[in-house]
Design a protein around this motif. Structure first.
Motif, PDB file in Angstrom:
ATOM      1  N   VAL A 296       0.819  -1.071   0.057  1.00 12.59           N
ATOM      2  CA  VAL A 296       0.090   0.074   0.074  1.00 12.59           C
ATOM      3  C   VAL A 296       0.862   1.228  -0.019  1.00 12.59           C
ATOM      4  N   SER A 297       2.016   1.176   0.587  1.00 15.47           N
ATOM      5  CA  SER A 297       2.835   2.358   0.797  1.00 15.47           C
ATOM      6  C   SER A 297       3.402   2.472  -0.483  1.00 15.47           C
ATOM      7  N   ASP A 298       3.782   1.778  -1.322  1.00 14.47           N
ATOM      8  CA  ASP A 298       4.474   1.734  -2.504  1.00 14.47           C
ATOM      9  C   ASP A 298       3.104   2.536  -3.523  1.00 14.47           C
ATOM     10  N   PHE A 299       1.841   1.988  -3.387  1.00 20.00           N
ATOM     11  CA  PHE A 299       0.846   2.615  -4.182  1.00 20.00           C
ATOM     12  C   PHE A 299       0.667   4.148  -3.932  1.00 20.00           C
ATOM     13  N   MET A 300       0.665   4.530  -2.626  1.00 22.79           N
ATOM     14  CA  MET A 300       0.691   5.742  -2.170  1.00 22.79           C
ATOM     15  C   MET A 300       1.868   6.712  -2.644  1.00 22.79           C
ATOM     16  N   THR A 301       3.125   6.263  -2.809  1.00 23.86           N
ATOM     17  CA  THR A 301       4.287   6.928  -3.166  1.00 23.86           C
ATOM     18  C   THR A 301       3.996   7.120  -4.830  1.00 23.86           C
ATOM     19  N   ILE A 302       3.506   6.219  -5.348  1.00 22.59           N
ATOM     20  CA  ILE A 302       3.254   6.628  -6.943  1.00 22.59           C
ATOM     21  C   ILE A 302       2.185   7.455  -7.242  1.00 22.59           C
ATOM     22  N   SER A 303       1.229   7.416  -5.962  1.00 23.27           N
ATOM     23  CA  SER A 303       0.153   8.474  -6.133  1.00 23.27           C
ATOM     24  C   SER A 303       0.885   9.714  -5.986  1.00 23.27           C
ATOM     25  N   SER A 304       1.728  10.040  -4.997  1.00 21.44           N
ATOM     26  CA  SER A 304       2.100  11.168  -4.772  1.00 21.44           C
ATOM     27  C   SER A 304       2.926  11.820  -6.233  1.00 21.44           C
ATOM     28  N   ALA A 305       3.622  10.870  -6.870  1.00 23.60           N
ATOM     29  CA  ALA A 305       4.352  11.314  -8.131  1.00 23.60           C
ATOM     30  C   ALA A 305       3.287  11.562  -9.018  1.00 23.60           C
ATOM     31  N   GLU A 313      -3.913  10.824 -15.702  1.00 21.37           N
ATOM     32  CA  GLU A 313      -4.428   9.746 -16.466  1.00 21.37           C
ATOM     33  C   GLU A 313      -3.566   8.336 -16.253  1.00 21.37           C
ATOM     34  N   GLN A 314      -2.552   8.508 -15.567  1.00 23.26           N
ATOM     35  CA  GLN A 314      -2.225   7.349 -14.860  1.00 23.26           C
ATOM     36  C   GLN A 314      -2.793   6.479 -13.783  1.00 23.26           C
ATOM     37  N   TYR A 315      -3.689   7.312 -13.293  1.00 21.05           N
ATOM     38  CA  TYR A 315      -4.468   6.681 -12.201  1.00 21.05           C
ATOM     39  C   TYR A 315      -5.442   5.746 -12.746  1.00 21.05           C
ATOM     40  N   GLU A 316      -5.849   5.855 -13.548  1.00 22.71           N
ATOM     41  CA  GLU A 316      -6.713   4.727 -14.209  1.00 22.71           C
ATOM     42  C   GLU A 316      -6.030   3.368 -14.238  1.00 22.71           C
ATOM     43  N   ASP A 317      -5.191   3.011 -14.731  1.00 21.05           N
ATOM     44  CA  ASP A 317      -4.382   1.611 -14.617  1.00 21.05           C
ATOM     45  C   ASP A 317      -4.005   1.520 -13.294  1.00 21.05           C
ATOM     46  N   LEU A 318      -3.582   2.363 -12.420  1.00 20.65           N
ATOM     47  CA  LEU A 318      -2.898   2.294 -10.933  1.00 20.65           C
ATOM     48  C   LEU A 318      -4.317   1.999 -10.370  1.00 20.65           C
ATOM     49  N   LEU A 336      -9.138   5.800  -8.775  1.00 17.65           N
ATOM     50  CA  LEU A 336     -10.211   5.934 -10.196  1.00 17.65           C
ATOM     51  C   LEU A 336     -11.049   7.047 -10.034  1.00 17.65           C
ATOM     52  N   ALA A 337     -11.443   7.494  -8.904  1.00 21.33           N
ATOM     53  CA  ALA A 337     -12.148   8.878  -8.477  1.00 21.33           C
ATOM     54  C   ALA A 337     -11.203   9.675  -9.018  1.00 21.33           C
ATOM     55  N   ARG A 338     -10.048   9.929  -8.587  1.00 22.17           N
ATOM     56  CA  ARG A 338      -9.175  11.101  -8.902  1.00 22.17           C
ATOM     57  C   ARG A 338      -8.930  11.270 -10.458  1.00 22.17           C
ATOM     58  N   TYR A 339      -8.745   9.870 -10.977  1.00 24.15           N
ATOM     59  CA  TYR A 339      -8.691  10.007 -12.462  1.00 24.15           C
ATOM     60  C   TYR A 339     -10.030  10.521 -13.201  1.00 24.15           C
ATOM     61  N   ASN A 340     -11.064  10.031 -12.740  1.00 21.92           N
ATOM     62  CA  ASN A 340     -12.336  10.746 -13.422  1.00 21.92           C
ATOM     63  C   ASN A 340     -12.436  12.028 -13.003  1.00 21.92           C
ATOM     64  N   GLU A 341     -12.199  12.308 -11.789  1.00 18.20           N
ATOM     65  CA  GLU A 341     -12.502  13.718 -11.341  1.00 18.20           C
ATOM     66  C   GLU A 341     -11.591  15.004 -12.101  1.00 18.20           C
ATOM     67  N   GLU A 342     -10.262  14.432 -12.266  1.00 20.00           N
ATOM     68  CA  GLU A 342      -9.504  15.436 -13.292  1.00 20.00           C
ATOM     69  C   GLU A 342      -9.494  15.365 -14.419  1.00 20.00           C
ATOM     70  N   LEU A 343     -10.221  14.194 -15.043  1.00 21.07           N
ATOM     71  CA  LEU A 343     -10.400  13.939 -16.469  1.00 21.07           C
ATOM     72  C   LEU A 343     -11.871  14.895 -16.665  1.00 21.07           C
ATOM     73  N   GLY A 344     -12.651  15.217 -16.238  1.00 21.84           N
ATOM     74  CA  GLY A 344     -13.702  16.005 -16.265  1.00 21.84           C
ATOM     75  C   GLY A 344     -15.010  14.892 -16.195  1.00 21.84           C
TER      76      GLY A 344
END
Length: 383
Positions: A296-305, A313-318, A336-344
């Motif tokens: 989980v910590s590595d997922f969150m680190t990638i999220s920070s990047a 757009e990378q949030y979809e696959d992640l 996925l929520a962040r992906y959809n939120e930022e992509l309108g």
């Protein structure tokens, strides 16, 4: 004579989960025609994870090396800087000179030295494999004479160990003359660590530094070589500094993404952050033959990047990967929520935040945070 292991006592009752468990056992050896005392530390929760197999760390000179090795293995595995492992120590206080005996002409193990060498591969390891859930990744640890002995396994066509932690090895000429060539041509992955100290015994220090210089020249992608020459460390004090360093080196790829990795590797990756994460765990599986969930910590680190670089757009696959790896956690739905939120796509984002709310909290992601996101989107949508 039937090969058996007799339980003498358990330091910690097997019913106590969440703690390392140490057992003291006696192995009756046909090869040695005598009994040998073993110390065995089981990984935390070994009894409950009945389908899981663990790397093996075999410790020569178990009388004094077992505890520092076992303690460091337990500590580093607790913080996920190495995988949980089974640690086995062989007591040799009364037998180490005979166990490490070699011929003075050809420098190969002889008499009890030859028998002990064969005892490890032909009796001890098969018995451990039969009685414990051991994976194929195996490390051996030795000090001066026993460190030299374990190198003879590298002279065999199919070495029985993957990692070698040499603590001020007392190298014989046959090892000095043959090891560099063997490691340079190895087709199997080998992790090799050497430690000496500036105050080590002069002959041992010189021998180890010569070996270090020889091995540094090797260009073989199958060899993972590490070394240390500790300042003001004696023949005995270097052991306490070398064991944790060796663990850190050998399992450097295994550990979670560090702050340094984040700055120097993740943010500067030439591919996607998603691919960096997937590649990291594929390497772990290939190197150590360990199949583990992405942390989980590595997922969150990638999220920070992703947030820092605004590559939403990378949030979809992640998100899809997180749902697969941790279906009970809210992280996948949140991504996925962040992906959809930022992509309108606010309505889709709202649905994902609501889904996240129904799942388990993780890292800094909480139900209160999801409620705030839900209420904010509802306000924006006029709901």
């Amino acid at each position: 004579m039937k090969k058996t292991i007799l339980l003498l006592c358990s330091l910690i009752a097997s019913s106590q989960l969440g703690f390392s468990q140490v057992e003291y056992k006696v192995l009756e050896s046909e090869k040695l025609q005598t009994k040998r005392q073993l110390k065995i530390q089981l990984p935390r929760n070994y009894k409950s994870n009945v389908k899981k197999s663990y790397p093996l760390v075999l410790v020569f000179d178990g009388d004094y090396l077992f505890e520092p090795v076992a303690g460091n293995v337990d500590y580093y595995s607790y913080w996920e800087d190495m995988p949980e492992a089974l640690v086995v120590g062989i007591n040799q206080s009364k037998t180490r000179m005979d166990d490490t005996k070699y011929d003075l002409e050809n420098y190969l193990p002889v008499d009890q030295g030859a028998d002990f060498f064969e005892f490890i591969g032909e009796e001890l390891l098969p018995l451990l494999e039969k009685n414990y859930r051991i994976s194929n990744f195996r490390i051996v640890v030795g000090h001066d004479l026993t460190a030299n002995l374990m190198n003879y396994y590298l002279l065999k066509e199919n070495p029985i160990f993957d990692g070698y932690i040499n603590l001020s090895a007392d190298y014989t000429d046959v090892i000095k003359n043959n090891l560099p060539g063997i490691l340079s041509k190895s087709k199997e992955k080998i992790w090799y660590y050497i430690a000496t100290g500036t105050d080590d015994a002069d002959l041992l220090k010189e021998s180890n530094l010569q070996m270090i210089n020889s091995l540094k020249e090797i260009e073989n992608e199958k060899l993972y070589f590490y070394d240390d020459n500790f300042e003001e460390a004696t023949h005995y004090s270097l052991v306490g500094r070398a064991i944790p360093k060796a663990i850190e080196d050998i399992f450097s790829v295994y550990r979670p993404i560090t702050s340094k990795d984040y700055q120097e590797k993740v943010l500067k990756t030439k591919g996607t952050f998603y691919n960096y994460l997937v590649d990291k765990y594929e390497v772990i599986q290939k190197l150590y033959e360990l199949d583990i969930k992405i942390r989980v910590s590595d997922f969150m680190t990638i999220s920070s990047a992703i947030e820092k670089k605004k590559e939403f757009e990378q949030y979809e696959d992640l998100g899809k990967l997180a749902q697969k790896e941790h279906p009970e956690s809210m992280i996948g739905s949140y991504f996925l929520a962040r992906y959809n939120e930022e992509l309108g796509k606010p309505k889709r984002a709202l649905k994902e935040y609501q889904e996240a709310f129904s799942l388990n909290e993780a890292s800094y992601l909480t139900k209160d945070m999801m409620i705030e996101k839900i209420n904010s989107l509802k306000a924006d949508l006029g709901l």
